[in-house]
Motif scaffolding. Structure first.
Motif, PDB file in Angstrom:
ATOM      1  N   VAL A 186       0.796  -1.087   0.222  1.00 40.24           N
ATOM      2  CA  VAL A 186       0.061  -0.265  -0.045  1.00 40.24           C
ATOM      3  C   VAL A 186       1.055   1.147  -0.376  1.00 40.24           C
ATOM      4  O   VAL A 186       1.766   1.078   0.475  1.00 40.24           O
ATOM      5  CB  VAL A 186      -1.014  -0.028   1.130  1.00 40.24           C
ATOM      6  CG1 VAL A 186      -1.762  -1.162   1.473  1.00 40.24           C
ATOM      7  CG2 VAL A 186      -0.183   0.000   2.198  1.00 40.24           C
ATOM      8  N   GLN A 187       0.350   2.161  -0.220  1.00 43.78           N
ATOM      9  CA  GLN A 187       0.968   3.638  -0.468  1.00 43.78           C
ATOM     10  C   GLN A 187       1.148   4.405   1.214  1.00 43.78           C
ATOM     11  O   GLN A 187       0.060   4.153   2.261  1.00 43.78           O
ATOM     12  CB  GLN A 187       0.029   4.465  -1.262  1.00 43.78           C
ATOM     13  CG  GLN A 187       0.946   4.266  -2.766  1.00 43.78           C
ATOM     14  CD  GLN A 187       0.147   5.249  -3.839  1.00 43.78           C
ATOM     15  OE1 GLN A 187      -0.855   5.998  -3.554  1.00 43.78           O
ATOM     16  NE2 GLN A 187       0.569   5.801  -4.440  1.00 43.78           N
ATOM     17  N   THR A 188       2.385   5.318   1.693  1.00 42.07           N
ATOM     18  CA  THR A 188       1.857   5.600   2.867  1.00 42.07           C
ATOM     19  C   THR A 188       0.212   6.078   3.018  1.00 42.07           C
ATOM     20  O   THR A 188      -0.610   7.114   1.704  1.00 42.07           O
ATOM     21  CB  THR A 188       2.734   7.110   2.703  1.00 42.07           C
ATOM     22  OG1 THR A 188       4.122   5.860   2.617  1.00 42.07           O
ATOM     23  CG2 THR A 188       2.839   7.911   4.109  1.00 42.07           C
ATOM     24  N   GLY A 189       0.210   6.109   3.674  1.00 44.58           N
ATOM     25  CA  GLY A 189      -1.232   7.151   5.251  1.00 44.58           C
ATOM     26  C   GLY A 189      -2.497   5.997   4.282  1.00 44.58           C
ATOM     27  O   GLY A 189      -3.503   5.887   4.629  1.00 44.58           O
ATOM     28  N   GLY A 190      -2.588   4.959   3.891  1.00 38.67           N
ATOM     29  CA  GLY A 190      -3.771   3.578   2.811  1.00 38.67           C
ATOM     30  C   GLY A 190      -3.915   2.765   5.063  1.00 38.67           C
ATOM     31  O   GLY A 190      -2.935   3.315   5.250  1.00 38.67           O
ATOM     32  N   SER A 191      -4.139   1.708   3.787  1.00 36.63           N
ATOM     33  CA  SER A 191      -5.261   0.802   5.433  1.00 36.63           C
ATOM     34  C   SER A 191      -5.137  -0.433   4.545  1.00 36.63           C
ATOM     35  O   SER A 191      -5.079  -0.546   3.239  1.00 36.63           O
ATOM     36  CB  SER A 191      -6.592   1.812   5.711  1.00 36.63           C
ATOM     37  OG  SER A 191      -6.545   2.453   6.109  1.00 36.63           O
ATOM     38  N   LEU A 192      -4.652  -1.338   5.604  1.00 36.89           N
ATOM     39  CA  LEU A 192      -4.831  -2.668   5.195  1.00 36.89           C
ATOM     40  C   LEU A 192      -5.618  -3.427   6.401  1.00 36.89           C
ATOM     41  O   LEU A 192      -6.027  -2.911   7.854  1.00 36.89           O
ATOM     42  CB  LEU A 192      -3.114  -3.284   5.312  1.00 36.89           C
ATOM     43  CG  LEU A 192      -2.438  -2.985   4.207  1.00 36.89           C
ATOM     44  CD1 LEU A 192      -0.930  -3.875   4.189  1.00 36.89           C
ATOM     45  CD2 LEU A 192      -4.155  -4.003   2.738  1.00 36.89           C
TER      46      LEU A 192
ATOM     47  N   GLN B  81       3.456 -10.527   4.073  1.00 35.34           N
ATOM     48  CA  GLN B  81       4.420  -9.433   4.306  1.00 35.34           C
ATOM     49  C   GLN B  81       3.026  -8.139   4.651  1.00 35.34           C
ATOM     50  O   GLN B  81       1.757  -7.956   3.501  1.00 35.34           O
ATOM     51  CB  GLN B  81       5.162  -9.827   3.057  1.00 35.34           C
ATOM     52  CG  GLN B  81       5.947  -8.434   2.290  1.00 35.34           C
ATOM     53  CD  GLN B  81       6.701  -8.170   3.570  1.00 35.34           C
ATOM     54  OE1 GLN B  81       7.952  -8.688   4.398  1.00 35.34           O
ATOM     55  NE2 GLN B  81       6.982  -6.366   3.818  1.00 35.34           N
ATOM     56  N   VAL B  82       3.447  -6.680   4.873  1.00 36.66           N
ATOM     57  CA  VAL B  82       3.243  -5.480   4.393  1.00 36.66           C
ATOM     58  C   VAL B  82       4.246  -4.932   4.209  1.00 36.66           C
ATOM     59  O   VAL B  82       5.345  -4.651   4.724  1.00 36.66           O
ATOM     60  CB  VAL B  82       2.176  -4.821   6.282  1.00 36.66           C
ATOM     61  CG1 VAL B  82       2.154  -4.143   5.902  1.00 36.66           C
ATOM     62  CG2 VAL B  82       1.010  -5.959   6.283  1.00 36.66           C
ATOM     63  N   THR B  83       3.923  -3.780   3.221  1.00 38.51           N
ATOM     64  CA  THR B  83       4.865  -3.426   2.326  1.00 38.51           C
ATOM     65  C   THR B  83       4.331  -1.948   2.015  1.00 38.51           C
ATOM     66  O   THR B  83       3.339  -1.799   1.728  1.00 38.51           O
ATOM     67  CB  THR B  83       5.957  -3.841   1.121  1.00 38.51           C
ATOM     68  OG1 THR B  83       6.003  -4.707   1.096  1.00 38.51           O
ATOM     69  CG2 THR B  83       6.402  -2.704   0.447  1.00 38.51           C
ATOM     70  N   VAL B  84       4.478  -1.329   2.800  1.00 38.64           N
ATOM     71  CA  VAL B  84       4.407   0.377   2.628  1.00 38.64           C
ATOM     72  C   VAL B  84       5.348   1.038   1.926  1.00 38.64           C
ATOM     73  O   VAL B  84       6.165   1.672   2.114  1.00 38.64           O
ATOM     74  CB  VAL B  84       3.810   1.087   4.258  1.00 38.64           C
ATOM     75  CG1 VAL B  84       3.300   2.244   3.743  1.00 38.64           C
ATOM     76  CG2 VAL B  84       3.186  -0.021   5.131  1.00 38.64           C
ATOM     77  N   SER B  85       5.036   2.046   0.907  1.00 31.95           N
ATOM     78  CA  SER B  85       5.874   2.539   0.056  1.00 31.95           C
ATOM     79  C   SER B  85       5.484   4.311  -0.286  1.00 31.95           C
ATOM     80  O   SER B  85       3.870   4.327  -0.039  1.00 31.95           O
ATOM     81  CB  SER B  85       6.460   1.380  -1.361  1.00 31.95           C
ATOM     82  OG  SER B  85       4.823   1.680  -1.368  1.00 31.95           O
TER      83      SER B  85
END
Length: 124
Positions: free
Chosen positions: A12-18, A120-124
């Motif tokens: 997800v992008q910065t500021g997003g949710s999961l 895995q959680v990836t935030v970019s």
């Protein structure tokens, strides 16, 4: 014996949710505390959130106000709602269960008795 299977990770992008989910099975007396743990490459394992049998929750300081841990007994599922995600949240996230009370494992994530395979959680 407790089995834990995580799902819901992604990019997800910065500021997003999961929302992470964990299918839980096993005797109740082996699951006095349920929680989420994360580990980023090159870093130590870190306790993220825990929830007691009485549904009281505690959080690691960096996720307070952004993450929410919850449990649905009818579905035998543990959740971690993650909002306002930051790049520093990038890690492998594990669902975990402890025979001990949450006060033990919140600051000692290696003390959990059971852990899932991770998502895995990836935030970019």
């Amino acid at each position: 014996h407790v089995q834990l299977v995580e799902s819901g990770g992604g990019s997800v992008q910065t500021g997003g949710s999961l929302r992470l989910s964990c299918a839980v099975s096993g005797p109740a007396h082996l699951k006095n505390c349920m929680g989420w743990v994360r580990q980023a490459p090159g870093k130590e394992r870190e306790g993220v959130a825990v929830i007691d049998n009485d549904r009281s929750a505690r959080y690691e300081d960096s996720v307070k106000g952004r993450f929410t841990i919850s449990q649905d007994d009818a579905k035998n599922t543990l959740y971690l709602q993650m909002n306002s995600l930051k790049p520093e949240d990038t890690a492998m996230y594990y669902c975990a269960a402890s025979v001990s009370a949450c006060g033990v494992v919140i600051t000692a994530p290696n003390e959990y008795n059971y852990r899932g395979q991770g998502t895995q959680v990836t935030v970019s």
